[in-house]
Design a protein around this motif. Structure first.
Motif, PDB file in Angstrom:
ATOM      1  N   ALA A 112     -11.698   2.556  11.977  1.00  0.00           N
ATOM      2  CA  ALA A 112     -10.374   2.551  12.821  1.00  0.00           C
ATOM      3  C   ALA A 112      -9.426   2.370  12.165  1.00  0.00           C
ATOM      4  CB  ALA A 112     -10.549   1.897  14.311  1.00  0.00           C
ATOM      5  N   TYR A 113      -9.338   1.212  11.441  1.00  0.00           N
ATOM      6  CA  TYR A 113      -8.143   0.543  10.420  1.00  0.00           C
ATOM      7  C   TYR A 113      -8.120   1.292   9.160  1.00  0.00           C
ATOM      8  CZ  TYR A 113      -5.443  -2.082   7.209  1.00  0.00           C
ATOM      9  OH  TYR A 113      -4.686  -2.427   6.327  1.00  0.00           O
ATOM     10  N   THR A 114      -9.060   1.923   8.561  1.00  0.00           N
ATOM     11  CA  THR A 114      -9.228   2.611   7.378  1.00  0.00           C
ATOM     12  C   THR A 114      -8.598   4.159   7.688  1.00  0.00           C
ATOM     13  OG1 THR A 114     -11.044   1.611   6.282  1.00  0.00           O
ATOM     14  CG2 THR A 114     -10.310   3.807   5.422  1.00  0.00           C
ATOM     15  N   ASP A 115      -8.836   4.640   8.897  1.00  0.00           N
ATOM     16  CA  ASP A 115      -8.492   6.271   9.151  1.00  0.00           C
ATOM     17  C   ASP A 115      -7.095   5.902   9.768  1.00  0.00           C
ATOM     18  OD1 ASP A 115      -8.727   8.729  10.432  1.00  0.00           O
ATOM     19  OD2 ASP A 115      -8.205   7.934  12.199  1.00  0.00           O
ATOM     20  N   ARG A 116      -6.496   4.972  10.128  1.00  0.00           N
ATOM     21  CA  ARG A 116      -5.012   4.668  10.567  1.00  0.00           C
ATOM     22  C   ARG A 116      -4.064   4.656   9.337  1.00  0.00           C
ATOM     23  NH1 ARG A 116      -1.632   3.925  14.632  1.00  0.00           N
ATOM     24  NH2 ARG A 116       0.276   2.406  14.256  1.00  0.00           N
ATOM     25  N   VAL A 117      -4.774   3.574   8.622  1.00  0.00           N
ATOM     26  CA  VAL A 117      -3.750   3.306   7.463  1.00  0.00           C
ATOM     27  C   VAL A 117      -3.874   4.484   6.305  1.00  0.00           C
ATOM     28  CG1 VAL A 117      -3.757   1.670   5.259  1.00  0.00           C
ATOM     29  CG2 VAL A 117      -4.127   0.866   7.580  1.00  0.00           C
ATOM     30  N   SER A 118      -5.178   5.130   6.193  1.00  0.00           N
ATOM     31  CA  SER A 118      -5.185   6.347   5.060  1.00  0.00           C
ATOM     32  C   SER A 118      -4.263   7.293   5.607  1.00  0.00           C
ATOM     33  CB  SER A 118      -6.575   6.630   4.949  1.00  0.00           C
ATOM     34  OG  SER A 118      -7.085   7.155   6.148  1.00  0.00           O
ATOM     35  N   GLN A 119      -4.023   7.652   6.923  1.00  0.00           N
ATOM     36  CA  GLN A 119      -3.152   8.765   7.143  1.00  0.00           C
ATOM     37  C   GLN A 119      -1.652   8.054   6.879  1.00  0.00           C
ATOM     38  OE1 GLN A 119      -3.544  10.035  11.449  1.00  0.00           O
ATOM     39  NE2 GLN A 119      -5.650   9.594  11.294  1.00  0.00           N
ATOM     40  N   GLN A 120      -1.283   6.911   7.309  1.00  0.00           N
ATOM     41  CA  GLN A 120       0.098   6.589   6.903  1.00  0.00           C
ATOM     42  C   GLN A 120       0.333   6.529   5.152  1.00  0.00           C
ATOM     43  OE1 GLN A 120       0.312   2.565   8.451  1.00  0.00           O
ATOM     44  NE2 GLN A 120       0.177   3.286  10.619  1.00  0.00           N
ATOM     45  N   ALA A 177       0.741  -1.197   0.092  1.00  0.00           N
ATOM     46  CA  ALA A 177       0.222   0.109   0.092  1.00  0.00           C
ATOM     47  C   ALA A 177       0.849   1.288  -0.104  1.00  0.00           C
ATOM     48  CB  ALA A 177      -0.875   0.168   1.243  1.00  0.00           C
ATOM     49  N   LEU A 178       1.975   1.150   0.790  1.00  0.00           N
ATOM     50  CA  LEU A 178       2.958   2.523   0.758  1.00  0.00           C
ATOM     51  C   LEU A 178       3.433   2.510  -0.505  1.00  0.00           C
ATOM     52  CD1 LEU A 178       4.535   1.964   4.451  1.00  0.00           C
ATOM     53  CD2 LEU A 178       2.744   3.293   3.626  1.00  0.00           C
ATOM     54  N   GLU A 179       3.741   1.447  -1.183  1.00  0.00           N
ATOM     55  CA  GLU A 179       4.547   1.543  -2.361  1.00  0.00           C
ATOM     56  C   GLU A 179       3.646   1.996  -3.771  1.00  0.00           C
ATOM     57  OE1 GLU A 179       7.194   1.657  -5.350  1.00  0.00           O
ATOM     58  OE2 GLU A 179       7.824   1.331  -3.030  1.00  0.00           O
ATOM     59  N   TYR A 180       2.196   1.817  -3.396  1.00  0.00           N
ATOM     60  CA  TYR A 180       1.415   2.104  -4.210  1.00  0.00           C
ATOM     61  C   TYR A 180       1.080   3.675  -4.195  1.00  0.00           C
ATOM     62  CZ  TYR A 180      -2.990   2.799  -6.739  1.00  0.00           C
ATOM     63  OH  TYR A 180      -4.213   3.286  -7.658  1.00  0.00           O
ATOM     64  N   ALA A 216      -7.742  11.460  -4.802  1.00  0.00           N
ATOM     65  CA  ALA A 216      -7.944   9.995  -5.539  1.00  0.00           C
ATOM     66  C   ALA A 216      -7.696   8.846  -4.721  1.00  0.00           C
ATOM     67  CB  ALA A 216      -7.452   9.861  -6.899  1.00  0.00           C
ATOM     68  N   LEU A 217      -6.472   8.958  -4.230  1.00  0.00           N
ATOM     69  CA  LEU A 217      -5.692   7.865  -3.217  1.00  0.00           C
ATOM     70  C   LEU A 217      -6.774   7.806  -2.169  1.00  0.00           C
ATOM     71  CD1 LEU A 217      -3.562   5.819  -2.364  1.00  0.00           C
ATOM     72  CD2 LEU A 217      -2.394   7.859  -1.350  1.00  0.00           C
ATOM     73  N   LEU A 218      -6.801   8.856  -1.278  1.00  0.00           N
ATOM     74  CA  LEU A 218      -7.696   8.552  -0.073  1.00  0.00           C
ATOM     75  C   LEU A 218      -9.137   8.203  -0.491  1.00  0.00           C
ATOM     76  CD1 LEU A 218      -6.562  11.795   1.823  1.00  0.00           C
ATOM     77  CD2 LEU A 218      -5.933   9.467   2.135  1.00  0.00           C
ATOM     78  N   ARG A 219      -9.726   8.755  -1.655  1.00  0.00           N
ATOM     79  CA  ARG A 219     -10.992   8.190  -2.233  1.00  0.00           C
ATOM     80  C   ARG A 219     -11.096   6.796  -2.507  1.00  0.00           C
ATOM     81  NH1 ARG A 219     -16.091   8.852  -4.372  1.00  0.00           N
ATOM     82  NH2 ARG A 219     -16.419   7.956  -6.388  1.00  0.00           N
ATOM     83  N   TYR A 232       2.617   9.307   0.555  1.00  0.00           N
ATOM     84  CA  TYR A 232       2.610   9.686  -0.839  1.00  0.00           C
ATOM     85  C   TYR A 232       3.122  11.355  -0.728  1.00  0.00           C
ATOM     86  CZ  TYR A 232      -0.332  12.188  -4.337  1.00  0.00           C
ATOM     87  OH  TYR A 232      -0.726  13.385  -5.582  1.00  0.00           O
ATOM     88  N   GLN A 233       2.611  11.994   0.247  1.00  0.00           N
ATOM     89  CA  GLN A 233       3.508  13.430   0.350  1.00  0.00           C
ATOM     90  C   GLN A 233       4.827  13.772   0.483  1.00  0.00           C
ATOM     91  OE1 GLN A 233       1.016  16.163   0.033  1.00  0.00           O
ATOM     92  NE2 GLN A 233       3.274  17.006  -0.557  1.00  0.00           N
ATOM     93  N   ASP A 234       5.358  12.446   1.251  1.00  0.00           N
ATOM     94  CA  ASP A 234       6.866  12.507   1.359  1.00  0.00           C
ATOM     95  C   ASP A 234       7.581  12.345  -0.016  1.00  0.00           C
ATOM     96  OD1 ASP A 234       6.859  13.308   4.006  1.00  0.00           O
ATOM     97  OD2 ASP A 234       7.139  11.175   4.655  1.00  0.00           O
ATOM     98  N   GLU A 235       6.734  11.225  -0.752  1.00  0.00           N
ATOM     99  CA  GLU A 235       7.468  10.846  -1.938  1.00  0.00           C
ATOM    100  C   GLU A 235       7.378  12.025  -3.160  1.00  0.00           C
ATOM    101  OE1 GLU A 235       9.182   8.583  -4.994  1.00  0.00           O
ATOM    102  OE2 GLU A 235       9.189   8.555  -2.851  1.00  0.00           O
ATOM    103  N   ARG A 236       5.982  12.479  -3.013  1.00  0.00           N
ATOM    104  CA  ARG A 236       5.726  13.738  -3.812  1.00  0.00           C
ATOM    105  C   ARG A 236       6.795  15.003  -3.820  1.00  0.00           C
ATOM    106  NH1 ARG A 236       3.981  14.416  -8.907  1.00  0.00           N
ATOM    107  NH2 ARG A 236       2.937  16.481  -9.207  1.00  0.00           N
ATOM    108  N   ASP A 237       7.085  15.200  -2.703  1.00  0.00           N
ATOM    109  CA  ASP A 237       8.062  16.281  -2.422  1.00  0.00           C
ATOM    110  C   ASP A 237       9.433  15.866  -2.793  1.00  0.00           C
ATOM    111  OD1 ASP A 237       6.068  17.774  -1.005  1.00  0.00           O
ATOM    112  OD2 ASP A 237       6.926  17.274   1.087  1.00  0.00           O
ATOM    113  N   ARG A 238       9.990  14.497  -2.669  1.00  0.00           N
ATOM    114  CA  ARG A 238      11.227  14.177  -3.035  1.00  0.00           C
ATOM    115  C   ARG A 238      11.040  14.032  -4.397  1.00  0.00           C
ATOM    116  NH1 ARG A 238      13.628   9.855  -5.086  1.00  0.00           N
ATOM    117  NH2 ARG A 238      11.621   8.905  -5.525  1.00  0.00           N
TER     118      ARG A 238
END
Length: 410
Positions: A137-145, A78-81, A94-97, A150-156
């Motif tokens: 609870a699971y979706t909230d936790r994982v979507s934040q991660q 999921a992180l790689e995607y 789109a990712l969060l949706r 996503y944002q870290d990779e986008r910046d890099r």
């Protein structure tokens, strides 16, 4: 927690775990139909399938094994995607949706399993409530991660991409031999057309480059350029820009900019050499603007006048001394003398026409004649004598202001 509901969910999840891959495949296809922005090439869609599978397996284990959601991390797939979507410029929305859609589809499937497993309405109600709590609870936790990934990779990715583009632009500007086609692909900008070079810089506190980008966007709209400008940060407060195929001329002095933000513009020029030329002109105009004190600084458009003035900026002390020799007390830094200098400058620019000078300055013709006589008295000779030196000195005073003028106390 309702023990019977937890037991029912564990039994259902255990049965589904044996078919997790098929369930994940079905959910993935449904997600691609609902959210077209998630579609891509085969590799990207394979990563989506792997991400969905990883999340489905963990979600089933939450029910089956009672895993602590607060201790769980998003699946590596999921992180790689998320990182891959960031590289491709797919929106984070789109990712969060996708996670909200996936949660809904998974819960719908679980609901079907729950209602098929029992006719006890109270048990169904309790199991659905328990399912919704854990699923959220699971979706909230994982979507934040995944959003963070996503944002870290986008910046890099943007930083690396910008570094490549900046290096390519600098090699072009240095005059190195370049492959135009390869450079265009790297820059995302065509070189075989007309360009207008800009330099925008700002001292406006934080977000200086953001302010500069907004100014470029405004100018691009005003000149009706045909395509997206090429933007290259020269440093943390200075932006180089090339506007493609502008239909109109730009007057930087007429552009509304935030405080402590300035624009320097070249002239339109065509092709690879034009790309270099219009930038050099914009840099010359910036040199002229930066040589004036900040309170007197104005945005500058490159012209036949700006080039010589830019050369004079290399030694401002010598320029100031030379202007004093040419203009004498006409180089004094006060309002009255400034009016005389401007009248003389326009008079020379109009080839000595009193009438045209009066019209341009919105003055009476007699006022112009009076001022010109006064200027010539100060100089000790006619404006036609040593005209070139006088004209250049007047232009330098106009562009550089008090930097090259004599303070009243001198």
């Amino acid at each position: 927690m309702h023990s019977d509901a937890a037991e029912l969910l564990a039994r259902i999840a255990g049965g589904l775990s044996r078919h997790a891959l098929a369930l994940s495949e079905r959910l993935t296809e449904q997600m691609l139909q609902i959210e077209p922005e998630l579609r891509g090439d085969r590799r990207v869609e394979s990563l989506l399938r792997a991400s969905v599978t990883g999340n489905v397996v963990i979600a089933l284990h939450i029910y089956e094994l009672g895993l602590d959601i607060g201790e769980l991390d998003a699946p590596a797939e999921a992180l790689e995607y998320a990182r891959r979507l960031a590289q491709r410029g797919t929106s984070i929305a789109a990712l969060l949706r996708a996670y909200r859609i996936g949660q809904r589809l998974f819960n719908d499937h679980m609901l079907g399993e729950i209602t098929a497993a029992t006719n006890d309405l109270d048990l169904v109600t309790a199991a659905v409530a328990e399912m919704n709590d854990r699923s959220f609870a699971y979706t909230d936790r994982v979507s934040q991660q995944v959003a963070t990934a996503y944002q870290d990779e986008r910046d890099r990715w943007l930083q690396n991409q910008m570094a490549v583009r900046t290096a390519r632009v600098r090699s072009i500007l240095s005059g190195q031999r370049v492959d135009p086609g390869d450079s265009e692909r790297a820059l995302g900008y065509r070189l075989d057309r007309t360009h207008l070079g800009l330099v925008v810089w700002s001292d406006a506190g934080v977000d200086q480059l953001r302010v500069a980008k907004q100014v470029v966007t405004t100018i691009a709209d005003q000149v009706s350029c045909q395509g997206q400008p090429l933007l290259i940060p020269a440093d943390e407060s200075t932006l180089w820009a090339w506007l493609p195929q502008p239909e109109l001329e730009v007057d930087p002095a007429a552009v509304s900019t935030p405080g402590a933000t300035w624009v320097a513009a070249g002239r339109t020029a065509a092709g690879l050499e034009g790309f270099r030329l219009t930038h050099r002109q914009a840099i010359q105009a910036q040199v002229v603007a930066m040589s004036a004190p900040a309170p007197q600084r104005a945005s500058v458009s490159c012209s036949a006048q700006a080039g010589p003035i830019a050369l004079m900026c290399s030694d401002l002390a010598a320029t100031r001394a030379w202007i004093g020799e040419i203009l004498g007390s006409l180089a004094r830094d006060d309002d009255a003398t400034a009016e005389l200098r401007e009248t003389a400058r326009v008079f020379l620019d109009t080839n000595g026409s009193f009438q045209t000078t009066a019209e341009r300055l919105v003055l009476h013709r007699n006022t112009v004649q009076y001022r010109i006589r006064k200027v010539e008295a100060v100089l000790g000779h006619s404006l036609r004598e040593g005209r070139l030196d006088v004209e250049v000195a007047l232009l330098a005073c106009r562009w550089l202001g008090s930097t090259v003028l004599q303070s009243v106390g001198d």
